[in-house]
Design an enzyme around this catalytic site. Structure first.
Site, PDB file in Angstrom:
ATOM      1  N   GLN A  46     -40.126 -22.067 -22.261  1.00 26.16           N
ATOM      2  CA  GLN A  46     -41.532 -21.761 -22.773  1.00 26.16           C
ATOM      3  C   GLN A  46     -42.491 -20.752 -22.175  1.00 26.16           C
ATOM      4  O   GLN A  46     -43.642 -21.272 -21.603  1.00 26.16           O
ATOM      5  CB  GLN A  46     -42.188 -23.246 -22.850  1.00 26.16           C
ATOM      6  CG  GLN A  46     -41.403 -24.146 -23.825  1.00 26.16           C
ATOM      7  CD  GLN A  46     -42.209 -25.527 -24.479  1.00 26.16           C
ATOM      8  OE1 GLN A  46     -42.989 -25.940 -23.710  1.00 26.16           O
ATOM      9  NE2 GLN A  46     -41.933 -25.758 -25.636  1.00 26.16           N
ATOM     10  N   ASN A  66     -47.971 -23.949 -15.619  1.00 23.38           N
ATOM     11  CA  ASN A  66     -47.711 -24.391 -17.011  1.00 23.38           C
ATOM     12  C   ASN A  66     -47.334 -23.431 -17.797  1.00 23.38           C
ATOM     13  O   ASN A  66     -47.972 -22.442 -17.981  1.00 23.38           O
ATOM     14  CB  ASN A  66     -48.968 -25.117 -17.493  1.00 23.38           C
ATOM     15  CG  ASN A  66     -48.610 -26.071 -18.518  1.00 23.38           C
ATOM     16  OD1 ASN A  66     -47.756 -26.142 -19.275  1.00 23.38           O
ATOM     17  ND2 ASN A  66     -49.633 -26.787 -19.037  1.00 23.38           N
ATOM     18  N   CYS A  67     -45.996 -23.591 -18.331  1.00 26.82           N
ATOM     19  CA  CYS A  67     -45.443 -22.582 -19.360  1.00 26.82           C
ATOM     20  C   CYS A  67     -45.031 -23.267 -20.488  1.00 26.82           C
ATOM     21  O   CYS A  67     -43.829 -23.166 -20.912  1.00 26.82           O
ATOM     22  CB  CYS A  67     -44.541 -21.838 -18.754  1.00 26.82           C
ATOM     23  SG  CYS A  67     -44.759 -20.570 -17.464  1.00 26.82           S
ATOM     24  N   VAL A  68     -45.965 -24.212 -20.971  1.00 25.28           N
ATOM     25  CA  VAL A  68     -45.601 -24.641 -22.519  1.00 25.28           C
ATOM     26  C   VAL A  68     -45.650 -23.566 -23.363  1.00 25.28           C
ATOM     27  O   VAL A  68     -46.077 -22.608 -23.074  1.00 25.28           O
ATOM     28  CB  VAL A  68     -46.624 -25.682 -22.574  1.00 25.28           C
ATOM     29  CG1 VAL A  68     -46.609 -26.984 -22.206  1.00 25.28           C
ATOM     30  CG2 VAL A  68     -47.970 -25.147 -22.872  1.00 25.28           C
TER      31      VAL A  68
END
Lengths: 428, 348
Positions: free
Chosen positions: A112, A241-243
């Site tokens: 992501q 965060n790598c959503v």
């Protein structure tokens, strides 16, 4: 609490003997900046590149974007818990290299991460197509586990963000913006007749590449709490965060939170801004219940009449969104939510994974699944083959000529749920 | 190039008569008739009304299949680029006829179609997903405005001008969400909306809450010892290498995998390709998401009869609900056909 943002305008970026800002150009000493990046034995190699607005450049896969900031005065240092020590921030003066950004990039960690195009149709959707980007492309040492790789890259971004700003200390600010506001008790007493508004900043806290940090603390282990909006501007909340790229809150977004900006600008005129409640998105039902009750109760104890709720991510967090709105409304606190939609590539599916009748005021941040055609770019920073493993991409997304056909969600910030951009899905 | 428009109207607007003539079958005239004449003048030089097809309202309603086929044939003979039907205002039978012929012409002749109706016309709910239905008043007193709006939309469509949202263009939404850029950012829109809500002033939400269909659960398993149980997962556990190329998010497909010869999922044979959670521990032992090992153990112990030979799996993240519903229906049908008594669904 008073914070001055000393904004030094950056309109170009160039290599130089000395890292500094001069007449709107950020000069970077490549070797020096690289040595700052490599202050971590978890990297095998690192490279620095520039990506300027309008250039035919694609950066992929992007993990985080950081605006260069450092403290000029006042307690603490920016990115407390990472760059700065463990002291609350948000007072004094902070230097901002406005128009510059550090972009972290490297071989894919998970699925992501996203892309930034500096020109072409994708440039309309990402704020980072308009910033002068210093791009860090790393390779981790062999055998480094994914959790450590994520941490290393996250910390490198903060280090470089601080480094660039620190070197810009000598520059005169083009603009000084003052943010001054007391605590909720004081401000409510000052404007007793204005509606009192709290801001619930939902953050993904689900594990590797799905974490948000508050003063260095991994938020998935916290209960919701209260901070002054100024603290956000000094990097109290950062992304790990790598959503899905479209609706992750990068560190840059936290620093430039448009909800904070909007509520601040109307504080004392249309409303009383009570503060920011950084809150989490737990993966477990008990966690979702605990968090949403805490949120509603905190808002009630603050005396909130209304709450702005922003989501991060989609799907599972839609349940947190619904619970937060429903519980606040049950306590008589009116809510508006900002969320994107996953309405399918044809736009015909219902857009949320959960629903609550209490959500009567919904601001749409767009349909993440809408397809977009991206032409080939002259230069690729990073690895464009990773599109086949990115959310919003597929095995067939990247064509031989370098063009791509992807979902909007592959583009960083395209449907940001802090409501940063003007996008929104509407019925046709 | 002048575009060709065909209009569809009923016997009344063709001047043939009221209810007593509602039985007349379809006919065609190579000219603009009734409201079509006004449409012609509104279209100006952009398009020419090359014909009008007329059908009695009762005839259309009572001979739906024949009327539709004949009208499509008559309309097709004019080789049009666009069909305009009605407007039908609040006339129920006329509205259904207009919606039906528009939907049929768009579906078979592959040309756009426009009609106009009052919001309470039953044709709106039936046909709004299939054609452009311009909002009109409830009676022919609003003819001038209705024809103006229909013609304006017709010109845009014929010229290929990008259309705005349904609300701005004045037609009933077709059930499709599309991205647009607003005047202001989302944060400002949110604060504005909240202040209006608090002040008790009217505001428009940008998305009405969807209503989920509630599926009643099946009866409990009566005889577990002889039951066949299946494993189904949205946790993205697939054979190593993801042979069916299931997407890591927004999946539009699911996989069916034979586990009849397997007792355990290991990093060597299976993996997680799910884009929505930390996969480190799932990849160390895929049984953590799809518990084949425990199921085999319980099968051997005789806790239940038999583990079904195949697992069904997809990635449940960003998956459009419409796709998820289809997966569920297809998987459910197959499990039922194969005599499976119960399913353990694992998610992440």
């Amino acid at each position: 609490m008073r914070l001055e943002l000393h904004k030094v305008s950056v309109r170009n970026v160039s290599w130089g003997d000395e890292t500094k800002v001069e007449k709107g150009t950020l000069f970077v000493n490549r070797e020096e900046m690289l040595s700052v990046a490599m202050k971590d034995n978890r990297f095998a190699r690192a490279e620095l590149e520039f990506a300027r607005p309008g250039e035919s450049v694609r950066i992929i896969p992007v993990k985080d974007v950081i605006e260069p900031r450092c403290k000029l005065s006042g307690p603490g240092e920016v990115f407390p818990g990472f760059v700065g020590g463990m002291q609350t921030v948000g007072e004094g003066a902070t230097l901002v290299l406005d128009g510059a950004a550090v972009v972290t990039c490297g071989p894919i960690v998970a699925f992501q991460e996203g892309l930034i195009d500096m020109s072409g149709p994708a440039a309309d959707y990402s704020p980072f197509s308009q910033t002068n980007n210093v791009v860090l492309v790393v390779e981790p040492v062999e055998g480094l586990d994914q959790h450590s790789y994520e941490a290393a890259l996250r910390e490198a971004g903060f280090r470089l963000g601080w480094y660039l700003a620190d070197k810009g200390r000598g520059s005169k600010a083009d603009e000084v913006k003052v943010y001054e506001m007391g605590g909720p008790v004081e401000e409510s007493a000052r404007y007793p007749h204005l509606p009192k508004i709290a801001y619930l900043c939902m953050s993904i806290t689900q594990g590797l590449l799905h974490d948000t940090f508050l003063y260095g603390a991994d938020m998935k282990h916290l209960v919701p709490t209260l901070i002054h909006p100024n603290e956000k501007m000094d990097g109290a909340m950062v992304s790990g965060n790598c959503v899905s790229a479209c609706d992750k809150n990068t560190t840059w977004h936290h620093l430039n939170d448009p909800i904070v900006e909007e509520l601040y600008s109307r504080h004392g005129k249309d409303l009383v801004f009570l503060g920011v409640i950084p809150t989490l998105e737990d993966t477990r039902l008990a966690g979702k219940e605990r968090t949403s009750w805490f949120n509603a109760n905190l808002a009630r104890m603050l005396g909130a009449d209304g709450v702005v709720v922003s989501e991060e991510g989609y799907g599972n967090p839609d349940t947190d969104l619904c619970m937060n709105a429903a519980k606040c409304e049950k306590l008589g606190i009116r809510t508006v939510v900002i969320s994107d939609e996953a309405a399918g590539t044809d736009g015909k599916s219902q857009g949320l994974a959960d629903a609550a009748p209490e959500i009567t005021a919904f601001v749409s941040a767009g349909n993440v699944n809408e397809m977009i055609e991206l032409p080939a770019m002259d230069r690729i920073l990073g690895y464009d083959s990773s599109i086949s493993n990115l959310s919003g991409g597929a095995g067939e997304s990247l064509r031989k000529d370098g063009s791509m056909f992807v979902e909007l969600q592959a583009i960083i910030g395209s449907t940001n749920e802090l409501g940063f951009s003007r996008i929104g899905a509407r019925w046709i | 190039m002048t575009r060709r428009v065909v209009c569809y109207i009923n016997q009344f607007f063709a001047g043939m008569g009221g209810e007593e003539q509602a039985h007349v079958p379809p006919s065609a005239r190579p000219e603009a008739v009734g409201p079509a004449m006004q449409i012609q003048s509104l279209l100006g030089e952009e398009a020419v009304v090359v014909g009008t097809v007329i059908c009695g309202d009762s005839y259309y309603g009572e001979h739906l299949e024949e009327a539709r086929a004949e009208c499509v044939r008559l309309i097709g003979e004019f080789k049009p680029d666009l069909l305009v039907a009605g407007p039908a205002f609040n006339a129920g039978r006329y509205g259904v006829a207009c919606g039906d012929i528009c939907s049929a012409v768009t579906g078979t002749l592959r040309i756009p179609s426009i009609t106009g109706m009052y919001k309470e016309n039953p044709g709106v709910e039936l046909y709004s997903p299939k054609t452009f239905i311009v909002k009109t008043s409830d009676s022919a007193r609003g003819m001038k405005d209705a024809l103006g709006a229909i013609s304006a939309l017709a010109v845009k469509i014929l010229k290929g001008t990008p259309l705005g949202a349904a609300e701005d263009e004045g037609y009933f939404p077709r059930g499709i969400r599309k991205n647009f850029f607003h005047e202001t950012n989302g944060a400002k829109r949110a604060v504005d909306m909240l202040l209006r809500k608090l002040a008790g002033e009217p505001f428009s939400t940008e998305y009405e809450m969807p209503v989920f269909r509630r599926i009643p659960p099946a009866e409990p398993v009566k005889d577990l010892k002889n039951a066949t149980i299946a494993l189904v997962s949205s946790g993205g556990i697939v054979p190593r290498g993801n042979p069916d190329h299931i997407r890591v998010s927004s999946a539009e497909s699911y996989g069916v995998y034979d586990i009849s010869r397997l007792d355990d999922l290991t990093p060597e044979n299976f993996e997680s390709i799910h884009g929505g959670y930390d996969r480190v521990w799932a990849n160390e032992d895929p049984d953590r998401v799809l518990p084949l090992d425990i199921m085999r153990e319980m099968e051997r112990e005789g806790v239940f009869g038999k583990l079904y030979d195949h697992v069904f799996t997809t990635t449940g993240t960003g998956t459009a609900v419409a796709h998820a519903e289809r997966f569920g229906q297809e998987i459910g049908e197959r499990l039922k056909k194969d005599g499976v008594d119960a399913v353990i669904l694992t998610s992440t």
